[in-house]
Design a protein around this motif. Structure first.
Motif, PDB file in Angstrom:
ATOM      1  N   GLY A 219     -28.344 -65.893  19.836  1.00 57.95           N
ATOM      2  CA  GLY A 219     -29.621 -66.539  19.546  1.00 57.95           C
ATOM      3  C   GLY A 219     -30.504 -65.655  18.690  1.00 57.95           C
ATOM      4  N   HIS A 220     -30.522 -64.353  18.990  1.00 57.90           N
ATOM      5  CA  HIS A 220     -31.314 -63.411  18.191  1.00 57.90           C
ATOM      6  C   HIS A 220     -30.825 -63.376  16.738  1.00 57.90           C
ATOM      7  N   THR A 221     -29.500 -63.264  16.574  1.00 59.92           N
ATOM      8  CA  THR A 221     -28.968 -63.129  15.211  1.00 59.92           C
ATOM      9  C   THR A 221     -29.022 -64.450  14.440  1.00 59.92           C
ATOM     10  N   ALA A 222     -29.038 -65.581  15.162  1.00 57.19           N
ATOM     11  CA  ALA A 222     -29.204 -66.872  14.482  1.00 57.19           C
ATOM     12  C   ALA A 222     -30.551 -66.925  13.777  1.00 57.19           C
ATOM     13  N   VAL A 223     -31.582 -66.421  14.435  1.00 55.48           N
ATOM     14  CA  VAL A 223     -32.918 -66.411  13.825  1.00 55.48           C
ATOM     15  C   VAL A 223     -32.942 -65.458  12.636  1.00 55.48           C
ATOM     16  N   LEU A 224     -32.268 -64.321  12.767  1.00 58.94           N
ATOM     17  CA  LEU A 224     -32.170 -63.396  11.632  1.00 58.94           C
ATOM     18  C   LEU A 224     -31.497 -64.076  10.444  1.00 58.94           C
ATOM     19  N   PHE A 225     -30.418 -64.798  10.696  1.00 57.04           N
ATOM     20  CA  PHE A 225     -29.704 -65.540   9.658  1.00 57.04           C
ATOM     21  C   PHE A 225     -30.646 -66.550   8.987  1.00 57.04           C
ATOM     22  N   TYR A 226     -31.380 -67.304   9.802  1.00 64.66           N
ATOM     23  CA  TYR A 226     -32.251 -68.346   9.248  1.00 64.66           C
ATOM     24  C   TYR A 226     -33.414 -67.749   8.466  1.00 64.66           C
ATOM     25  N   ARG A 227     -33.960 -66.648   8.931  1.00 69.27           N
ATOM     26  CA  ARG A 227     -35.079 -66.029   8.203  1.00 69.27           C
ATOM     27  C   ARG A 227     -34.629 -65.459   6.858  1.00 69.27           C
ATOM     28  N   LYS A 228     -33.386 -65.043   6.766  1.00 71.79           N
ATOM     29  CA  LYS A 228     -32.856 -64.563   5.491  1.00 71.79           C
ATOM     30  C   LYS A 228     -32.556 -65.713   4.541  1.00 71.79           C
ATOM     31  N   HIS A 229     -32.139 -66.852   5.103  1.00 71.34           N
ATOM     32  CA  HIS A 229     -31.763 -68.008   4.283  1.00 71.34           C
ATOM     33  C   HIS A 229     -32.375 -69.264   4.917  1.00 71.34           C
ATOM     34  N   VAL A 234     -28.572 -73.952   7.023  1.00 67.19           N
ATOM     35  CA  VAL A 234     -28.559 -72.870   8.012  1.00 67.19           C
ATOM     36  C   VAL A 234     -29.267 -73.304   9.290  1.00 67.19           C
ATOM     37  N   LYS A 235     -30.350 -74.046   9.144  1.00 70.15           N
ATOM     38  CA  LYS A 235     -31.056 -74.560  10.323  1.00 70.15           C
ATOM     39  C   LYS A 235     -30.135 -75.451  11.152  1.00 70.15           C
ATOM     40  N   MET A 236     -29.341 -76.267  10.491  1.00 70.12           N
ATOM     41  CA  MET A 236     -28.446 -77.178  11.203  1.00 70.12           C
ATOM     42  C   MET A 236     -27.314 -76.421  11.907  1.00 70.12           C
ATOM     43  N   VAL A 237     -26.724 -75.449  11.215  1.00 70.89           N
ATOM     44  CA  VAL A 237     -25.579 -74.750  11.806  1.00 70.89           C
ATOM     45  C   VAL A 237     -26.011 -73.853  12.951  1.00 70.89           C
ATOM     46  N   ILE A 240     -31.411 -74.483  15.158  1.00 71.51           N
ATOM     47  CA  ILE A 240     -32.832 -74.171  15.347  1.00 71.51           C
ATOM     48  C   ILE A 240     -33.622 -75.432  15.011  1.00 71.51           C
ATOM     49  N   THR A 241     -33.503 -76.422  15.887  1.00 70.87           N
ATOM     50  CA  THR A 241     -34.108 -77.729  15.652  1.00 70.87           C
ATOM     51  C   THR A 241     -34.788 -78.213  16.934  1.00 70.87           C
ATOM     52  N   PRO A 242     -35.866 -78.983  16.808  1.00 70.09           N
ATOM     53  CA  PRO A 242     -36.532 -79.531  17.993  1.00 70.09           C
ATOM     54  C   PRO A 242     -35.615 -80.403  18.843  1.00 70.09           C
ATOM     55  N   VAL A 243     -34.700 -81.114  18.203  1.00 66.97           N
ATOM     56  CA  VAL A 243     -33.796 -82.000  18.947  1.00 66.97           C
ATOM     57  C   VAL A 243     -32.905 -81.191  19.883  1.00 66.97           C
TER      58      VAL A 243
END
Length: 300
Positions: A219-229, A234-237, A240-243
């Motif tokens: 979960g931590h590294t997913a946010v790092l991935f999304y903040r870089k791209h 990337v949000k879908m994979v 990191i979505t409200p749903v």
């Protein structure tokens, strides 16, 4: 002679399983002078160093062993790439065993420049001889660059900037590199003949804390991935979505995965071999813990 292929294998505290991986690479249809093995030890505290030194004596091809302080898989793989002599880099995890045609298959798949060649990964509960197993297709991964079994030209990896060493915790560093490789024009190719067997013993109750710890790190590294791209893909994979957040909240009222009784229920399912119920409960717990990791990183 300079090898055409360098098989880069990061490892950490894997003295029990690493010999199966390396010996399967000793037994290849590829000529020993066409490939080398580069093992990068990410600060093991078990007998891994002595195991590798003994195995080096058996190797028919060059085998180099590099030791680092524990700093994560990104740095370990980068160290291997920079030390490699082959034009093609094959990334392989240390809990994989491969068939005899593995190296030849990866090499033959690079029919032209600019390819990311993903091999086939099959889960197996124990390290049996993969050459005696019937081939079967159950690898449904669509990852652009899944580093458990993938090959890329060394020059393209360097052009893309190698693995991002900010990814110290578990997860997403290979997909993040794949995102950049795609950006510079590389194409994904599937090579069904480059078989590897991922040794995965059945999950037991005692393994669950380590599994959940990895989910929080992921979960931590997913946010790092999304903040870089910060792209929609990337949000879908990374979910990191409200749903997804709402769905996990719906499945875990009163934060039951954190309650002591959950462990007792898992123990009951394990004892009486209610495997489907055990796996379902664990799957929900993993999603819950992943979301907690996302929330921690998003609020940081």
């Amino acid at each position: 002679m300079q090898p055409k292929v360098s098989v880069v294998i990061p490892t950490y505290n894997s003295h029990a399983i690493l010999p199966y991986c390396l010996r399967s690479l000793f037994n290849q249809t590829a000529s020993p002078d066409t490939y080398e093995l580069v093992v990068i030890d990410d600060g093991s505290t078990d007998p891994t160093p002595e195991v590798v030194r003994q195995l080096t004596k058996e190797a028919p091809c060059p085998l180099r062993y590099l030791q680092l302080e524990h700093s994560g898989r990104s740095r370990a793989r980068n160290t291997g790439v920079l030390a490699a002599k082959g034009d093609i880099i094959v990334f392989l995890d240390s809990d994989m065993i491969v068939r005899r045609e593995f190296v030849d298959s990866h090499l033959a798949a690079h029919t032209h420049s600019g390819l990311v060649v993903n091999g086939s990964v099959i889960n197996t509960p124990e390290p049996t001889d993969p050459n005696k197993k019937a081939k079967r297709v159950n690898d449904f991964s669509r990852a652009f660059c899944a580093t458990g079994n993938v090959s890329v030209e060394r020059a393209k990896l360097i052009t893309a900037g190698l693995f991002d060493e900010q990814f110290i915790e578990y997860g997403w560093e290979d997909l993040e590199l794949g995102y950049r490789l795609r950006k510079i024009g590389l194409k994904r190719k599937k090579c069904l003949s480059a078989w590897s067997y991922h040794i995965q013993a059945p999950v037991t109750l005692e393994k669950i804390p380590a599994i959940l710890s990895k989910e929080k790190e992921r979960g931590h590294t997913a946010v790092l991935f999304y903040r870089k791209h910060p792209s929609f893909s990337v949000k879908m994979v990374t979910l990191i979505t409200p749903v997804f957040f709402a769905w996990v909240k719906f499945l875990t009222p009163f934060r039951w995965p954190e309650r002591p009784g959950t462990t007792g229920l898992l123990a009951f399912f394990e004892k009486y071999r209610f495997t489907s119920a055990f796996n379902l409960l664990l799957s929900i717990m993993r999603s819950y813990t992943y979301v907690q990791g996302l929330k921690e990183a998003l609020s940081a």
